[in-house]
Design an enzyme around this catalytic site. Sequence first.
Site, short mmCIF file in Angstrom:
data_model
loop_
_atom_site.label_atom_id
_atom_site.label_comp_id
_atom_site.label_asym_id
_atom_site.label_seq_id
_atom_site.Cartn_x
_atom_site.Cartn_y
_atom_site.Cartn_z
CG HIS A 187 63.84 86.34 74.54
ND1 HIS A 187 63.52 85.24 75.30
CD2 HIS A 187 64.66 85.88 73.56
CE1 HIS A 187 64.13 84.17 74.81
NE2 HIS A 187 64.81 84.53 73.74
CG ASN A 211 59.16 79.72 70.08
OD1 ASN A 211 59.42 79.43 68.92
ND2 ASN A 211 58.47 78.92 70.86
N GLY A 241 59.88 71.01 65.27
CA GLY A 241 58.83 70.17 65.81
C GLY A 241 58.58 70.40 67.29
CG ASP A 266 67.59 79.36 69.62
OD1 ASP A 266 68.65 79.93 69.96
OD2 ASP A 266 66.60 79.28 70.36
#
Length: 373
Positions: A187, A211, A241, A266
């Site tokens: 993050h 991400n 996915g 997660d």
Amino acid sequence: MNTAFHAQRLFDGERFLTDVYFQVRAGKLHFLTSPQDQATRLEGLVVPGFIDVQVNGGGGAFFNAEPNLACLKKMVHAHGQFGTTAMMPTLITDDIKVMGAAADAIAQAISAQVPGIAGVHFEGPHLSLPKKGTHSEQFIRPISAAEMAIYERDDLGLKMLTLAPEHVSVADIKRLVALGVKVSLGHTNADYATTMAALDAGADGFTHLFNAMSPFTSREPGVVGAALWHDNSWCGLIVDGHHLHPDSAKLAIRTKQRGKIMLVTDAMPPVGTDATEFDFFDGRKVYRTGDRLNSSTGELSGSVLDMASAVRNTVNTLDISLGEALRMASLYPAHYLGLQNTKGRLLEDFDADFVVLDQQLQAQATYLGGHLL
């Protein structure tokens, strides 16, 4: 009481073996050189128990909403059904009081030796606003003495903290590492130089690679570039996915030093349930559509992934061998957490944490310390 088992097939972390007899004594594995008539036969493939370093919830329980021992036990049971035998319960960005309650719950679990709880992962609150993802903006903040007092505790088992290095000084990263905290970068909108400085200071992980982090570009490698370039750090991948394109995952696995990519879930509360929504921060809800979770404001909000599914996806969509996918789910996270001498493989005197998989790689039975979940 000593229990003997007969594994039709067994993967010990390196090799696939057939007709293996072993015994569990005091929660440890002891291999037998001759067949045992009374051994419990394990049909299918016996593999090392999975280790997940990023688990927000499961079985309907959400650690942020229920930072207590009962919640942790629900999470262990829910994920144990899918082969997870050790986890780092993960508290996402929240108020300091919730962080304290979560730490107390983890301390209770560690003191009581609750099977499956390895420690705690604080994902935030020292994050980047531009890369906050689904985290609540109101709780994102710099490190203060109050948070540091939690990170200093020595009754939490293994400690892991995801932070944005552009908002945490190198001196504080060094201090955290000296306190035994595994510092993971995530993050974050940091540039390459800032990320490398954090790694030089002792950070050694990247939370859900690709991400919520600055991307790799031609003139600025960003956090992704640093993660792929740095040999002595580990990267978590959410192979569901939705969080990343299969070829992005393949590229990371091909590029990164072998043994440094680990599967993570997660996971959120719906894992192990039929729930289609749950309450989240700021009056938001998270909705489940198939195997995807989105906040009512649109962001991906964790996953309904379990570790057995992560292994299957890695084999079926990333063209990774079964042995390597299993190592990504067990041996490599064991190395990351420093547990490689007791977990992640099925060897003499290792913890008797193992999973029985069928031909479709579905978890059929999970044993923690030799006891059936």
